[in-house]
Structure formats: structure tokens, C-alpha cells
Design a protein around this motif. Structure first.
Motif, PDB file in Angstrom:
ATOM      1  N   GLN A   1     -37.967 -74.777 -21.081  1.00 31.43           N
ATOM      2  CA  GLN A   1     -38.447 -73.974 -22.203  1.00 31.43           C
ATOM      3  C   GLN A   1     -37.937 -72.538 -22.201  1.00 31.43           C
ATOM      4  O   GLN A   1     -38.135 -71.827 -23.189  1.00 31.43           O
ATOM      5  N   LYS A   2     -37.307 -72.102 -21.116  1.00 33.58           N
ATOM      6  CA  LYS A   2     -37.017 -70.670 -20.986  1.00 33.58           C
ATOM      7  C   LYS A   2     -35.527 -70.402 -20.783  1.00 33.58           C
ATOM      8  O   LYS A   2     -35.149 -69.483 -20.061  1.00 33.58           O
ATOM      9  N   HIS A   3     -34.670 -71.200 -21.394  1.00 40.91           N
ATOM     10  CA  HIS A   3     -33.233 -70.985 -21.248  1.00 40.91           C
ATOM     11  C   HIS A   3     -32.817 -69.651 -21.873  1.00 40.91           C
ATOM     12  O   HIS A   3     -33.288 -69.275 -22.959  1.00 40.91           O
ATOM     13  N   ILE A   4     -31.932 -68.940 -21.182  1.00 40.93           N
ATOM     14  CA  ILE A   4     -31.306 -67.726 -21.718  1.00 40.93           C
ATOM     15  C   ILE A   4     -29.809 -67.857 -21.460  1.00 40.93           C
ATOM     16  O   ILE A   4     -29.356 -67.743 -20.319  1.00 40.93           O
ATOM     17  N   PHE A   5     -29.045 -68.125 -22.508  1.00 38.92           N
ATOM     18  CA  PHE A   5     -27.603 -68.288 -22.393  1.00 38.92           C
ATOM     19  C   PHE A   5     -26.915 -67.016 -22.889  1.00 38.92           C
ATOM     20  O   PHE A   5     -27.104 -66.619 -24.044  1.00 38.92           O
ATOM     21  N   SER A   6     -26.137 -66.401 -22.024  1.00 33.54           N
ATOM     22  CA  SER A   6     -25.367 -65.208 -22.372  1.00 33.54           C
ATOM     23  C   SER A   6     -23.896 -65.505 -22.149  1.00 33.54           C
ATOM     24  O   SER A   6     -23.473 -65.731 -21.001  1.00 33.54           O
ATOM     25  N   PRO A   7     -23.079 -65.536 -23.197  1.00 29.25           N
ATOM     26  CA  PRO A   7     -21.652 -65.863 -23.035  1.00 29.25           C
ATOM     27  C   PRO A   7     -20.944 -64.933 -22.053  1.00 29.25           C
ATOM     28  O   PRO A   7     -20.117 -65.393 -21.258  1.00 29.25           O
ATOM     29  N   VAL A   8     -21.255 -63.645 -22.096  1.00 23.80           N
ATOM     30  CA  VAL A   8     -20.598 -62.700 -21.188  1.00 23.80           C
ATOM     31  C   VAL A   8     -20.966 -63.014 -19.738  1.00 23.80           C
ATOM     32  O   VAL A   8     -20.102 -63.028 -18.849  1.00 23.80           O
ATOM     33  N   PHE A   9     -22.246 -63.280 -19.485  1.00 23.64           N
ATOM     34  CA  PHE A   9     -22.697 -63.572 -18.127  1.00 23.64           C
ATOM     35  C   PHE A   9     -22.101 -64.897 -17.636  1.00 23.64           C
ATOM     36  O   PHE A   9     -21.693 -65.006 -16.469  1.00 23.64           O
ATOM     37  N   ILE A  10     -22.014 -65.890 -18.504  1.00 21.06           N
ATOM     38  CA  ILE A  10     -21.480 -67.203 -18.114  1.00 21.06           C
ATOM     39  C   ILE A  10     -20.002 -67.110 -17.776  1.00 21.06           C
ATOM     40  O   ILE A  10     -19.551 -67.613 -16.735  1.00 21.06           O
ATOM     41  N   ILE A  11     -19.212 -66.439 -18.630  1.00 10.84           N
ATOM     42  CA  ILE A  11     -17.773 -66.297 -18.356  1.00 10.84           C
ATOM     43  C   ILE A  11     -17.558 -65.480 -17.084  1.00 10.84           C
ATOM     44  O   ILE A  11     -16.720 -65.817 -16.238  1.00 10.84           O
ATOM     45  N   GLY A  12     -18.335 -64.402 -16.937  1.00 10.98           N
ATOM     46  CA  GLY A  12     -18.229 -63.592 -15.729  1.00 10.98           C
ATOM     47  C   GLY A  12     -18.570 -64.381 -14.477  1.00 10.98           C
ATOM     48  O   GLY A  12     -17.949 -64.196 -13.420  1.00 10.98           O
ATOM     49  N   ALA A  13     -19.551 -65.278 -14.585  1.00 17.56           N
ATOM     50  CA  ALA A  13     -19.946 -66.093 -13.432  1.00 17.56           C
ATOM     51  C   ALA A  13     -18.825 -67.040 -13.019  1.00 17.56           C
ATOM     52  O   ALA A  13     -18.543 -67.202 -11.819  1.00 17.56           O
ATOM     53  N   PHE A  14     -18.158 -67.659 -13.978  1.00 18.10           N
ATOM     54  CA  PHE A  14     -17.049 -68.563 -13.644  1.00 18.10           C
ATOM     55  C   PHE A  14     -15.911 -67.805 -12.959  1.00 18.10           C
ATOM     56  O   PHE A  14     -15.330 -68.282 -11.975  1.00 18.10           O
TER      57      PHE A  14
ATOM     58  N   PHE B   1     -30.669 -69.300 -13.961  1.00 17.32           N
ATOM     59  CA  PHE B   1     -30.865 -70.745 -13.946  1.00 17.32           C
ATOM     60  C   PHE B   1     -30.029 -71.428 -15.019  1.00 17.32           C
ATOM     61  O   PHE B   1     -29.363 -72.449 -14.753  1.00 17.32           O
ATOM     62  N   SER B   2     -30.031 -70.892 -16.225  1.00 16.37           N
ATOM     63  CA  SER B   2     -29.255 -71.502 -17.313  1.00 16.37           C
ATOM     64  C   SER B   2     -27.764 -71.494 -16.994  1.00 16.37           C
ATOM     65  O   SER B   2     -27.054 -72.480 -17.244  1.00 16.37           O
ATOM     66  N   THR B   3     -27.283 -70.393 -16.424  1.00 22.88           N
ATOM     67  CA  THR B   3     -25.867 -70.296 -16.063  1.00 22.88           C
ATOM     68  C   THR B   3     -25.528 -71.269 -14.939  1.00 22.88           C
ATOM     69  O   THR B   3     -24.471 -71.922 -14.959  1.00 22.88           O
ATOM     70  N   THR B   4     -26.410 -71.377 -13.942  1.00 19.58           N
ATOM     71  CA  THR B   4     -26.186 -72.317 -12.839  1.00 19.58           C
ATOM     72  C   THR B   4     -26.089 -73.744 -13.357  1.00 19.58           C
ATOM     73  O   THR B   4     -25.250 -74.532 -12.887  1.00 19.58           O
ATOM     74  N   LEU B   5     -26.918 -74.085 -14.315  1.00 20.19           N
ATOM     75  CA  LEU B   5     -26.895 -75.435 -14.878  1.00 20.19           C
ATOM     76  C   LEU B   5     -25.541 -75.738 -15.516  1.00 20.19           C
ATOM     77  O   LEU B   5     -24.960 -76.814 -15.304  1.00 20.19           O
ATOM     78  N   LEU B   6     -25.007 -74.785 -16.284  1.00 19.33           N
ATOM     79  CA  LEU B   6     -23.704 -74.998 -16.921  1.00 19.33           C
ATOM     80  C   LEU B   6     -22.584 -75.077 -15.885  1.00 19.33           C
ATOM     81  O   LEU B   6     -21.640 -75.861 -16.038  1.00 19.33           O
ATOM     82  N   ILE B   7     -22.684 -74.279 -14.830  1.00 21.66           N
ATOM     83  CA  ILE B   7     -21.660 -74.313 -13.777  1.00 21.66           C
ATOM     84  C   ILE B   7     -21.655 -75.667 -13.078  1.00 21.66           C
ATOM     85  O   ILE B   7     -20.589 -76.229 -12.773  1.00 21.66           O
TER      86      ILE B   7
ATOM     87  N   MET C   1     -20.810 -59.784 -10.336  1.00 24.42           N
ATOM     88  CA  MET C   1     -21.808 -60.021 -11.382  1.00 24.42           C
ATOM     89  C   MET C   1     -22.583 -58.752 -11.710  1.00 24.42           C
ATOM     90  O   MET C   1     -23.060 -58.578 -12.841  1.00 24.42           O
ATOM     91  N   TYR C   2     -22.714 -57.839 -10.737  1.00 23.08           N
ATOM     92  CA  TYR C   2     -23.370 -56.563 -11.045  1.00 23.08           C
ATOM     93  C   TYR C   2     -22.519 -55.764 -12.026  1.00 23.08           C
ATOM     94  O   TYR C   2     -23.049 -55.106 -12.935  1.00 23.08           O
ATOM     95  N   GLY C   3     -21.186 -55.849 -11.882  1.00 21.97           N
ATOM     96  CA  GLY C   3     -20.312 -55.222 -12.868  1.00 21.97           C
ATOM     97  C   GLY C   3     -20.437 -55.875 -14.233  1.00 21.97           C
ATOM     98  O   GLY C   3     -20.416 -55.190 -15.268  1.00 21.97           O
ATOM     99  N   VAL C   4     -20.591 -57.210 -14.250  1.00 18.87           N
ATOM    100  CA  VAL C   4     -20.783 -57.912 -15.519  1.00 18.87           C
ATOM    101  C   VAL C   4     -22.096 -57.486 -16.185  1.00 18.87           C
ATOM    102  O   VAL C   4     -22.159 -57.277 -17.402  1.00 18.87           O
ATOM    103  N   VAL C   5     -23.145 -57.322 -15.385  1.00 14.79           N
ATOM    104  CA  VAL C   5     -24.438 -56.889 -15.925  1.00 14.79           C
ATOM    105  C   VAL C   5     -24.325 -55.479 -16.519  1.00 14.79           C
ATOM    106  O   VAL C   5     -24.892 -55.193 -17.579  1.00 14.79           O
TER     107      VAL C   5
END
Length: 685
Positions: A417-430, A491-497, A210-214
Motif C-alpha cells: 500500500q505504500k509504494h513510492i517510485f522515483s525515476p531519479v532514485f531508481i536510475i541512480g540506484a542501478f 523498498f519499492s526501488t529494491t523490488l524493481l532491482i 545515493m546520497y548524491g542522488v538524494v
């Protein structure tokens, strides 16, 4: 007349002024009364909204329970109850977000440029009246005008501490209290390897990926704020907490292979504890110098020390609380009052979590080992009624708390109230989760199989790889801190996972079992088919006895070392079972032995055999008896002098006895005839 008139004229302004003051007082009094009335109405409205928000969750749970019954009645297995609760939560979240109007005006921002840090509590002077305000969190400048104005959405957004202090304890305690010790200890070595070493490997692999994804996100311009390497490691620890509740429920319903069930259940139970301590250690990582997020060897070893200290301290606190409860229930006559006994058991168990958190340890670890200790010691001291009550009480609390959390997950997708969804971060997390799971399941299984005779087959490994769901623990860890940009994205990514793994992976469990040809419909007391290097010849009642012998011999070596001390000393001290201390302690300790040994041990000779004797078998206990000669496993022989009662009563473990009482099964006698041959079988790590 002129004189008196002139003398009274100056009084006129005074009278007018007095009249004005009285009018002002009346006006002020009426405005104050109006303010008090408005305050009362606001308090009444807030109380009503609180009731509606709680009623919403109760209705969600009620609807979930009714639908679960329908699914069980129709034998529907493609969707588990937790996934169902999440769907209902999503529906209610959509209704609350888009179907309810805003109920409060926009907040007016005030500047405090002279202060360099936020305050937890503020006292604001409004027209001479002081009002108290508490800190809710940081808001980015770009979202200053998008602050949630819907009071109802604010009400259904819970404080993260609610999850940790109220909802998590019964879930974790039930996992330890309902532990099936026979299969757990038979695979203890493998479970510890997956839970400790595997979780650490998964955490660091996911964190580095994930550090590489960041770095990639920063390169393409999709990173709008700071995201440090320690944040990536924290995400790795959070998302490494597996919760295969869906898979385990299907395994239990289909009676899948007991060893596979034990490996998955044992890993998930200890894995949660390791993940939360790992996250605490990563938060404690504070390098010296200007760059507080660079690698520092001293800070690294300090974090390792923090991990070991927190885990061992939490373990000791949970075990000590369980021991204290066992002593209280043994040396008092609380069993005469089952209600008081159950209440004390409940409060002591729950207070373990809070005590550990108050002392700076981890409540999850403490309450887990408290549950294991309570099941091992305290359960034997409880009355029959309290045994049934405690089992049912924590089972119901576990069910409600778990489904509440999954319902709230669905709700939080729209109410947070504070969701931040990043497609790159989400795909990288999976991708990182998949690689991290594979990197610790397959290599560890290969190493473990080097020391196991009953190997972890490829089908088991594939199923364990597939069953790495994320659930309540990952969600609770992620929502606990959402103050910064990086934590909000995590948090937003964890929720989707969690959504994906519960719905897709959980729904594919039954087809995967069929595709991998894993045994289902297995009796929990049935052992796997014997391999080529082991055999047994059984006649008469030998099958049941050999099953116990097999279990004992296959128990992990760590538990075999512990058993002798526990059986001879701890069980007699803490419970009403086990051999009398007068037979195990030296003769000069006779007074202490008589004081600590329960009278029930002398009264009931059946207590001399306890349920944990099913787990252990020494080499000297493996014998072949034929005629008057006894041959031990090490090859020695001698005259058979012991007399055997052919119509002996077979005692069972306490859990089996409780099950038989629930089913109304009567005691049965088994007649032993003929020859019994029991040879060494496999040995599991």
C-alpha cells in the motif's frame, strides 16, 4: 370505589414503565444477539479469506513446480524458476488489485491531539463496549482517504516478521548444510575477502552515490520528505546482499567451472550475513548532539563495535548450538529412532535462529554457521536414514520458502500500500549498484591474484561482476521496515532491482558463459588444467590420489591451521570419526580420553580416515616413492620401510559415500602398480 381506584392510579405509570423496560430489554437482547451473530459472521468470513489467501500461494507454488518441470523437460534456460514464480505472483497481484471489489467501509479517523507518540495497542470504548486495535503503521495526510479497503489484499500482505522467522531460516541453513567443503575451503581466503571487505566497500560506495542522488532530487524538487545520509548507507547495506540463485542453478545444471561456482556461492552465503549485520550496525549509529544524522567519530566506532560484537556473538551461538546437537546425537542412542533423531535435528537447527534473535544477535549469521557445524560434526553421528531425511527435508523447505518469497515479491508490487517510485532514485540506484559491484570485484581480484598461483582470470571476474543478482535477502531486509518515506522508497526501488536482475541478468547467464568462454560440462572432481609452473607424472591409480593431494595443498592457509586441531581433538570428541583421543591426548588424560572416545572409533578402523583429510596436505606428505627410497617434498630421503597393500581399498568422503549409496554404486578396489610422482602444484589464497 373511588378511593381504591385512586390508590391504584399511581401504579399505572409504574406498570407502563415496567413494560417499557421489558420491551427495552427485549429490544436490547435482540440487538445484542444480532451483534453477536454479525461478529460470528465476520469471524467466519475472515477465516474464509485466510484460507483463500494461503490457497492462493499454494496454487502459485504448484503452478511454478509444474512449469519448472516443463522447462527442464524442454531444456529452457532463459528463465529460472524464481523468475517464473515472480511472474505468476505479478499476475495474481493484478487480479487481486483490479479484479476484486472492496469489502469494507471507509474508516473514520479519530483525533488524539493530546498524545505525542503512537501506541502499539488501543482500547476504544464504543457504546460501553471495549474494542482492541493494533498499530499498522503511519499514513501520510495526503493518503488518509486512500487506505486499502479490500480485505483480501490485506490478507495476502504478510507481516515482515514472517519472512525473517519462518521463511529465511531454512534458506540460510540449507546453504550452510549443503556446502561443498572441498571447493569452498580451497578458495576460502578469496571468499572471505569478497564477502567481508567487498560487501563493506559496496555498501559505502552505493550509500555515498545515493546520497548524491538524494541531494539532486532535493535540488530539482522531487524529494517530498526527509532522506538522511544514514538512510542512504542503510540502502547500500540492503542492496549489497547478493543472491545469485538463478546463476548458480544454471552453473549447476551446466556443470560450469567448480572454482567459479565456489567463489560465487561462497560470496553469496557469507555476503548475506555481512549485509544484515551491516544494516543492524547502521541502524545503531546514533550520534550525540542535536543533529542525530551528522557524522560522529564516537558513534562510528561504536557502530563498528556493534558490527563485530553482533557477528562474533551470532557466529558463536550458531557454532555452540551445532556442537550441542552433535554431543546429544553422539552420547545418546537416538540413532535407534530415526524419526526422533530427525525431529531433534530440525528443532535444534531452527531454534538457533530464534535464540539469536531473542538475545539481540542476528539469526541469519547464527543459523548459517549452525548449518556448517551440523554438516561437519552432527551429520557423522546420524543414522543412515536420518542423514537422507535431513538432507531432503531442508532441501524441500529451502525450495518452497525461496519460491514463496519470489512469488510474494510479484504479488507485493500490486498489493503493497505504500509504494513510492522515483525515476531519479531508481536510475541512480542501478548506476550505483553497477559501480559498487565493479569497485569491489576488480580491485579485490587484482589484490588476491598477487598471492594466488591459480589466478582469478578476467573471464571469471567479468562473470562475477555480471552475476551480482539481488534476491530474497535484499527483499526481506527492505520490507522489514517501511514506516518512513525514505524506507518506502527504498523498498519499492529494491523490488524493481530484484525484478530486473532475476529476469534480465539471470536470463543472460548462458549467453554470457559462452561469450566469456568459461568451461562447462566439468566434472566437479576434475581440477583445472595445470599451469606452466606445475606438473605431475601419474601412473596406475595415481590420478585419483594426486587429485586429493592437489586439493589438500591448495586449501587456504587458514583452514590448514585449523585442521590439525579439529582432526586430532574436536572430531573425536564430537563425532564417531577421527583418531581415538587415547592416541592424541597426553597419557595423563587417559581416563578422559577413554570416556570421550566413541566405541565405534575402535570398532571401525576406516573411521580413522575422515573426509576432511582430502583438504589438507603438509609438505612432509608430498613424496616421491621409487623402489626402496622415499624422497619428501623438502628434499630429504630415507629408506622406504613402510609396507603398502597393493590391493588397498580407497575410502571416500562421507558425502561421496552417501551419493554412492543413493546411486546404488558398489565399493570398488583400485590396484596400485608402478611409479607415482607427485610434485607441488598451485596454492590458492
Amino acid at each position: 370505589m373511588a378511593g381504591p381506584l385512586c390508590r391504584r392510579l399511581p401504579l399505572l405509570p409504574l406498570l407502563l414503565a415496567a413494560g417499557g423496560l421489558r420491551a427495552a430489554e427485549r429490544s436490547g437482547g435482540s440487538s445484542s444477539a444480532m451483534e453477536e451473530l454479525a461478529t460470528e459472521k465476520e469471524a467466519e468470513e475472515s477465516h474464509r479469506q485466510d484460507s483463500v489467501s494461503l490457497l492462493t500461494f499454494i496454487l502459485l507454488l504448484t503452478l511454478t513446480i509444474l512449469t519448472i518441470w516443463l522447462f527442464k523437460h524442454r531444456r529452457v534456460r532463459f528463465l529460472h524458476e524464481t523468475g517464473l514464480a515472480m511472474i505468476y505472483g505479478l499476475i495474481v497481484g493484478v487480479i487481486l488489485r483490479y479484479g476484486t471489489p472492496s469489502t469494507s467501509g471507509h474508516d473514520k479517523p479519530f483525533s488524539c491531539s493530546q498524545e505525542n507518540r503512537p501506541f502499539t495497542t488501543l482500547l476504544v470504548n464504543v457504546s460501553g463496549k471495549f474494542f482492541e486495535y493494533t498499530l499498522k503503521g503511519e499514513i501520510s495526510p495526503g493518503k488518509i482517504h486512500n487506505v486499502e479497503q479490500n480485505d483480501m489484499l490485506r490478507k495476502v500482505t504478510f507481516d515482515p516478521e514472517v519472512f525473517f522467522n519462518i521463511l529465511l531460516p531454512p534458506i540460510i541453513f540449507h546453504a550452510g548444510y549443503s556446502l561443498k567443503k572441498r571447493h569452498f575451503f580451497r578458495n576460502l581466503g578469496s571468499i572471505l575477502a569478497y564477502a567481508f571487505l567487498g560487501t563493506a566497500v559496496s555498501c559505502f560506495i552505493i550509500g555515498n552515490l545515493m546520497y548524491g542522488v538524494v541531494k539532486l532530487m532535493k535540488l530539482v524538487g522531487q524529494l517530498s520528505d526527509k532522506f538522511y545520509y544514514t538512510d542512504c548507507l542503510l540502502f547500500g547495506a540492503i542492496i549489497s546482499a547478493t543472491d545469485p540463485v538463478t546463476v548458480l542453478a544454471i552453473f549447476n545444471e551446466l556443470h560450469a567451472d567448480v572454482d567459479l561456482y565456489a567463489l560465487l556461492f561462497g560470496e553469496s552465503v557469507l555476503n548475506d550475513a555481512v549485509a544484515i549485520v551491516l544494516s543492524s550496525s547502521i541502524v545503531a549509529y546514533q550520534p550525540t548532539g542535536e543533529n542525530t544524522h551528522a557524522f560522529d567519530a564516537a558513534a562510528f566506532f561504536k557502530s563498528v563495535g556493534v558490527f563485530l560484537g553482533i557477528f562474533s556473538g551470532s557466529f558463536m551461538m550458531g557454532a555452540v548450538t551445532g556442537v550441542v546437537t552433535a554431543l546429544v546425537t553422539k552420547f545418546t542412542k537416538l540413532h535407534c529412532f530415526p524419526l526422533l533423531e530427525t525431529a531433534l535435528f530440525f528443532l535444534m537447527s531452527w531454534s538457533t535462529f530464534l535464540l539469536a534473535e531473542a538475545c539481540g544477535f542476528t539469526g541469519v549469521v547464527a543459523v548459517l554457521f549452525c548449518g556448517i557445524t551440523q554438516a561437519h560434526y552432527t551429520y557423522n553421528n546420524l543414522s543412515v536414514e536420518s542423514r537422507s531425511r535431513t538432507k531432503q527435508l531442508f532441501e524441500v523447505l529451502h525450495f518452497l520458502a525461496e519460491n514463496f518469497i519470489f512469488s510474494y515479491m510479484g504479488l507485493a508490487l500490486f498489493t503493497f500500500q505504500k509504494h513510492i517510485f522515483s525515476p531519479v532514485f531508481i536510475i541512480g540506484a542501478f548506476v550505483a549498484i553497477f559501480l559498487g559491484r565493479a569497485a569491489h570485484i576488480y580491485p579485490l581480484s587484482f589484490l588476491l591474484n598477487l598471492g594466488r598461483r591459480h589466478k582469478i582470470s578476467w573471464s571469471f571476474q567479468h562473470m562475477m561482476m555480471f552475476s551480482g543478482l539481488r534476491g530474497a535477502m535484499a527483499f526481506a531486509l527492505a520490507i522489514r521496515d517501511t514506516a518512513t518515506y525514505s524506507h518506502q522508497m527504498m523498498f519499492s526501488t529494491t523490488l524493481l532491482i530484484v525484478f530486473f536482475t532475476v529476469w534480465i541478468v539471470g536470463g543472460g547467464t548462458t549467453p554470457m558463459l559462452s561469450w566469456l568462454n568459461i568451461r562447462v560440462g566439468v566434472d566437479p572432481d576434475q581440477d583445472p588444467p595445470p599451469t606452466n609452473d606445475s606438473f605431475q607424472v601419474l601412473q596406475g591409480d595415481g590420478q585419483d590420489s594426486a587429485r586429493r593431494n592437489r586439493t589438500k595443498q591448495e586449501s587456504a592457509w587458514l583452514f590448514r591451521l585449523w585442521y590439525s586441531f579439529d582432526h586430532n581433538y574436536l572430531k573425536p570428541i564430537l563425532t564417531h570419526s577421527g583418531p581415538p583421543l587415547t592416541t592424541t591426548l597426553p597419557s595423563w588424560c587417559g581416563l578422559i580420553a577413554r570416556c570421550l572416545t566413541s566405541p565405534q572409533v575402535y570398532d571401525n578402523q576406516e573411521q580413522l580416515r575422515e573426509e576432511d583429510s582430502d583438504f589438507i596436505l603438509n609438505d612432509g606428505d608430498l613424496t616421491v616413492t621409487y623402489g626402496d627410497t622415499t624422497i619428501t617434498a623438502n628434499g630429504s630421503s630415507g629408506p622406504h620401510t613402510a609396507t603398502t597393500n597393493l590391493d588397498s581399498r580407497r575410502t571416500k568422503s562421507s558425502s561421496e559415500e552417501a551419493l554412492e549409496r543413493d546411486l546404488g554404486a558398489a565399493d570398488h578396489e583400485v590396484t596400485s602398480r608402478g611409479t607415482r610422482l607427485v610434485f607441488p602444484l598451485e596454492y590458492n589464497a
